[in-house]
Design an enzyme around this catalytic site. Structure first.
Site, PDB file in Angstrom:
ATOM      1  N   GLU A   1      55.018  45.598  30.185  1.00 47.48           N
ATOM      2  CA  GLU A   1      54.235  44.579  30.892  1.00 47.48           C
ATOM      3  C   GLU A   1      55.145  43.892  31.897  1.00 47.48           C
ATOM      4  OE1 GLU A   1      52.572  41.512  28.425  1.00 47.48           O
ATOM      5  OE2 GLU A   1      51.513  42.901  27.105  1.00 47.48           O
TER       6      GLU A   1
ATOM      7  N   GLU B   1      41.311  37.718  32.996  1.00 46.77           N
ATOM      8  CA  GLU B   1      40.623  37.724  31.700  1.00 46.77           C
ATOM      9  C   GLU B   1      40.268  36.293  31.303  1.00 46.77           C
ATOM     10  OE1 GLU B   1      42.496  40.677  28.811  1.00 46.77           O
ATOM     11  OE2 GLU B   1      44.033  40.571  30.382  1.00 46.77           O
TER      12      GLU B   1
END
Length: 348
Positions: A271, A320
């Site tokens: 990530e 999100e």
């Protein structure tokens, strides 16, 4: 050349050429690409999986990381040639210390799809810390998943690992990069896992965030150093000069691995991202700059590991709106939920 032979040769070559033309998009996706994208699903307004996979393909994104096994995602990925990392979240680790449960997990989530989905890694656990209750379950769960993958004869295709963050270092060992060393607690957690990875030829996955390092210490860390826009070397560490924070963070981890007895263990950056709003320095301009420069930068190595690309996963595909934590956590997407790009990025 005999005309009859030429006709036979042409008729033989035609279907091969047609097949190559049909395969070209897949071949382009599978090319020497370093950057994939994490597909998180913590939103109530996200596209369906078939549309998500189409978006990956349309943008030439050849690698995906997901955070839970999902049948709809697997179905959508069939035949796409997109390489997939599946994460097993920490709350499932205890259950997977039972070998039969690990076998069941692989038989349910991997084997039915392995012929048509390009599984690359299984990340058992995400950012487990030495003080977490799940820490005691991490290594047994990794070992059991590996055994189940081997029993399914998929060990040549799929590597089993875990994803850590950059906080396992000892106090005062995070600078300069050559000083990197795991803390005693970090070492007790990671050392047996490192040994497992080395014996199985698997990489260590690490989530690397210059953004969070910068906002924790904006006095000593310059923004352009975090965004890959520094005009020159900011940190000289022996013979290695560092022009960006990403390389410094990554090489600190490599130094820690060397001290832990694993100098040749490969790191995959599982990530890395920059938010567009919700916190300090979280702007569309900064995030776009970071992502563009990250994609270009990971085509080459770090000062400590200069040879070869750095396999890296941008976090994340979408904003999100149900993500837990600070507001900034909801704004790491490179696309809005309506599939519109937030930045002009070129993959491949």
């Amino acid at each position: 050349m005999d005309s009859t032979n030429a006709k036979h040769k042409n008729s033989f070559m035609a279907p091969i050429l047609l097949l190559l033309v049909q395969l070209m998009p897949a071949l382009q996706i599978a090319g020497a690409q370093s950057a994939g994208v994490c597909y998180g699903r913590n939103g109530n307004n996200l596209p369906v999986d078939t549309e998500v996979v189409d978006l990956y393909k349309a943008n030439g994104i050849g690698r995906m990381r997901i955070y839970e096994p999902n049948q709809a995602t697997f179905e959508a990925l069939k035949g796409s040639n997109i390489e997939l990392t599946v994460t097993i979240l920490n709350n499932f680790l205890q259950g997977l210390t039972d070998a039969a449960a690990a076998t069941d997990w692989v038989q349910k989530n991997v084997q039915p799809y392995s012929a048509d989905v390009k599984f690359r890694y299984i990340a058992v656990g995400n950012e487990v810390h030495p003080t977490d209750a799940e820490a005691q379950y991490l290594l047994p769960a990794i070992q059991n998943i590996q055994n189940a993958i081997t029993a399914a004869n998929l060990q040549g295709q799929i590597k089993v690992s875990t994803a850590i963050d950059t906080t396992l270092l000892g106090v005062g060992t995070d600078f300069p990069p050559s000083n990197g060393a795991f803390s005693d607690a970090g070492n007790s957690l990671i050392s047996p896992i490192i040994n497992f990875l080395v014996s199985n030829g698997a990489p260590l996955l690490i989530n690397v965030y210059p953004y969070f390092a910068y906002i924790r210490d904006p006095v000593n860390i310059k923004l352009d150093y975090a965004l890959f826009t520094s005009p020159g070397v900011e940190v000289q560490d022996g013979s290695n000069g560092y022009q960006n924070l990403f390389d410094a963070l990554l090489d600190t981890q490599y130094s820690a691995l060397e001290r832990a007895g694993a100098p040749n263990l490969q790191i995959v950056v599982s990530e890395s991202g920059w938010p567009s709003e919700g916190g300090d320095a979280a702007t569309v301009d900064n995030a776009g700059t970071y992502y563009r420069n990250l994609i270009n930068h990971v085509k080459t190595g770090t000062p400590k590991r200069p040879n070869g690309a750095i396999e890296t996963y941008l976090f994340a595909m979408f904003d999100e709106n149900l993500k837990n934590g600070e507001e900034v956590e909801k704004h790491f997407g490179i696309f809005s939920p309506n599939k519109q790009p937030k930045y002009q990025l070129t993959f491949g």
